[in-house]
Design a protein around this motif. Structure first.
Motif, short mmCIF file in Angstrom:
data_model
loop_
_atom_site.label_atom_id
_atom_site.label_comp_id
_atom_site.label_asym_id
_atom_site.label_seq_id
_atom_site.Cartn_x
_atom_site.Cartn_y
_atom_site.Cartn_z
N ARG A 166 -11.46 143.61 43.80
CA ARG A 166 -12.16 144.48 43.04
C ARG A 166 -13.43 144.57 42.76
O ARG A 166 -14.39 145.45 42.79
CB ARG A 166 -11.10 144.91 41.68
N SER A 167 -14.11 143.30 42.41
CA SER A 167 -15.38 143.16 42.11
C SER A 167 -16.09 143.35 43.50
O SER A 167 -17.25 143.95 43.55
CB SER A 167 -15.60 141.84 41.50
N ALA A 168 -15.52 142.98 44.51
CA ALA A 168 -16.26 142.90 45.83
C ALA A 168 -15.98 144.33 46.61
O ALA A 168 -16.22 144.63 47.59
CB ALA A 168 -15.81 141.99 46.77
N GLY A 169 -15.13 145.21 45.99
CA GLY A 169 -14.63 146.31 46.61
C GLY A 169 -15.52 147.28 47.10
O GLY A 169 -15.61 148.12 47.92
N ASP A 170 -16.61 147.62 46.00
CA ASP A 170 -17.43 148.57 46.10
C ASP A 170 -18.50 148.39 47.37
O ASP A 170 -18.68 149.11 48.13
CB ASP A 170 -18.49 148.95 44.98
N ALA A 171 -18.69 147.00 47.64
CA ALA A 171 -19.65 146.55 48.68
C ALA A 171 -18.85 146.73 49.85
O ALA A 171 -19.29 147.03 50.91
CB ALA A 171 -19.96 145.11 48.53
N VAL A 172 -17.34 146.48 50.07
CA VAL A 172 -16.60 146.43 51.09
C VAL A 172 -16.34 147.96 51.61
O VAL A 172 -16.76 148.43 52.63
CB VAL A 172 -15.34 145.95 50.88
N LEU A 173 -16.48 149.09 50.53
CA LEU A 173 -16.12 150.21 50.73
C LEU A 173 -17.51 150.78 51.37
O LEU A 173 -17.38 151.80 51.99
CB LEU A 173 -15.60 150.82 49.50
N ASP A 174 -18.79 150.36 51.03
CA ASP A 174 -19.91 150.83 51.46
C ASP A 174 -20.01 150.37 52.89
O ASP A 174 -20.74 151.08 53.44
CB ASP A 174 -21.07 150.24 50.64
N ARG A 175 -19.62 149.41 53.10
CA ARG A 175 -19.74 148.89 54.86
C ARG A 175 -18.52 149.34 55.53
O ARG A 175 -19.11 149.64 56.81
CB ARG A 175 -19.51 147.47 54.74
N PHE A 176 -17.25 149.74 55.33
CA PHE A 176 -16.19 149.93 56.00
C PHE A 176 -15.50 151.24 55.66
O PHE A 176 -15.59 151.42 54.36
CB PHE A 176 -15.09 148.96 56.09
N ALA A 177 -14.82 152.15 56.43
CA ALA A 177 -14.45 153.46 56.30
C ALA A 177 -13.36 153.00 55.32
O ALA A 177 -12.70 152.02 55.56
CB ALA A 177 -14.00 154.06 57.59
N GLU A 178 -12.92 153.94 54.45
CA GLU A 178 -11.79 153.91 53.32
C GLU A 178 -10.39 153.61 54.11
O GLU A 178 -9.61 152.70 53.79
CB GLU A 178 -11.74 154.99 52.59
N SER A 179 -10.22 154.43 55.33
CA SER A 179 -9.08 154.39 56.07
C SER A 179 -8.85 153.12 56.72
O SER A 179 -7.83 152.39 56.73
CB SER A 179 -8.95 155.31 57.06
N THR A 180 -9.67 152.28 57.02
CA THR A 180 -10.03 151.05 57.86
C THR A 180 -9.53 149.82 56.63
O THR A 180 -8.70 149.04 56.92
CB THR A 180 -11.21 150.72 58.41
N VAL A 181 -10.15 150.26 55.47
CA VAL A 181 -9.81 149.25 54.44
C VAL A 181 -8.26 149.46 54.04
O VAL A 181 -7.58 148.21 53.86
CB VAL A 181 -10.53 149.42 53.25
N LEU A 182 -7.75 150.30 53.90
CA LEU A 182 -6.45 150.53 53.27
C LEU A 182 -5.44 150.37 54.49
O LEU A 182 -4.58 149.57 54.00
CB LEU A 182 -6.21 152.28 53.26
#
Length: 382
Positions: free
Chosen positions: A259-275
């Motif tokens: 979760r601490s890294a989640g904002d950075a991940v979501l800024d870089r990749f589309a939400e659908s890809t992450v999910l």
């Protein structure tokens, strides 16, 4: 900028306290079950008390926040939530335990909505993703509570002694770390960021189905691991009580990292890809554990689940707030209510199913169902 950072830091402390309370209880569930001589279904009934208290509170808090500042609601509910924890140690039977858990659930429900509403307001008016990071504070609180469970079981502390110590620490932390929230003006994040435009109030709308499915799916898996993994490792796989507590602590640590890294991940990749990635990885880990069925493999698999699962619920909350921007509190209440119904109500249902088909099979089936829901909802609105 300093005031904005301090506002976010105060919110982070509240998220931490929220996570630490029930996670302190989770590692002691097997011991309380044994002391009260409860079956899996009776334990499930008692655990449902948390959902019975929290879901009505979740829905009511959205209206309360029309009249009460979210900061004040955060402080008051955090104090009640922390101070009520030792009552578990004096419960004498299933129904008394359920009653205490209902009180804890109600305090948790108010706190969940108040802190998420403040966080969404901050995020919307500053334009920076912070929700996943703040939920990282919640996960770190869960980790702290789980590690406290490890220490308590190692030193042989009773449930009452353990929970009294936790309650004192969390009350002090709330008083020291969050008092400025009490005097925080309404729409604090907007004022601190210099925003002047206030979105008009809109008629409350229902939560989109895809967002509800996403919230339910993510928190079903998280609640399942939190409430049942320690019992699965210790009883069904024959591990020690310490390994059961360590498993939960590992899950909390990896959720914090995720979760601490989640904002950075979501800024870089589309939400659908992450999910999609989350769902595929989690279901593969659970399938591997079902084949091997070894306590150490289970502990590692649970830790890896936490490493990818973290962003799911923050994404659901963000999508809900974006679906009706002028009704952040109401939409947060709705997504939290349906999500936490799965988080708190799903594990008790697992208890009844476990009496019939066994805990290991029920655990794997529930995780697979949650992953399917994440995949279905990955391209939802918001």
């Amino acid at each position: 900028m300093t005031r904005i950072c301090s506002f976010a830091a105060r919110l982070w402390v509240v998220f931490f306290v929220n996570g630490a309370v029930l996670s302190s209880w989770a590692p002691r569930i097997p011991e309380v079950k044994r002391l009260l001589d409860l079956s899996d279904s009776e334990l499930g009934t008692a655990l449902f008390g948390v959902a019975a208290g929290s879901v009505p509170a979740l829905l009511l808090t959205a209206r309360i926040l029309d009249r009460v500042r979210s900061g004040r609601a955060c402080v008051a509910s955090a104090l009640l939530f922390s101070a009520s924890l030792p009552l578990i140690g004096v419960a004498d039977g299933m129904w008394q335990l359920a009653g205490v858990l209902m009180l804890l659930g109600a305090a948790s429900g108010v706190l969940d909505i108040a802190m998420n509403t403040a966080a969404i307001d901050y995020q919307r008016h500053t334009g920076h993703r912070v929700l996943s990071r703040l939920h990282g504070g919640y996960s770190l609180g869960v980790l702290a509570g789980a590690l406290g469970g490890v220490v308590a079981t190692r030193v042989g502390a009773t449930v009452t002694e353990h929970f009294l110590a936790v309650a004192v620490l969390l009350v002090v932390l709330t008083v020291v770390g969050a008092p400025m929230l009490w005097s925080q003006p309404r729409n604090a994040a907007a004022r601190e960021s210099g925003a002047t435009h206030v979105l008009p109030r809109k008629r409350c709308r229902g939560l989109p189905l895809a967002i509800a499915v996403l919230a339910v799916s993510g928190l079903l898996i998280e609640g399942l691991v939190t409430d049942w993994s320690a019992l699965l490792v210790t009883r069904d796989l024959g591990a020690s009580a310490s390994l059961g507590a360590i498993t939960l602590a590992l899950f909390s640590l990896t959720m914090f990292i995720s979760r601490s890294a989640g904002d950075a991940v979501l800024d870089r990749f589309a939400e659908s890809t992450v999910l999609t990635t989350v769902a595929v990885v989690v279901v593969c880990l659970v399938a591997l554990n079902s084949v091997v069925a070894h306590p150490l493999v289970m502990a590692v698999a649970i830790g890896l689940v936490g490493l990818v699962l973290g962003p799911v619920f923050p994404v659901a909350v963000s999508r809900a707030s974006r679906s009706v921007p002028g009704q952040a509190a109401s939409m947060t209440a709705q997504v939290s209510a349906v999500g936490y119904l799965a988080y708190l109500g799903g594990p008790p249902v697992i208890g009844f199913a476990a009496d019939v088909i066994g805990l290991a099979g029920t655990f794997a089936a529930a995780v697979a169902l949650g992953c399917l829901g994440i995949v279905i909802a990955r391209r939802g609105p918001g």
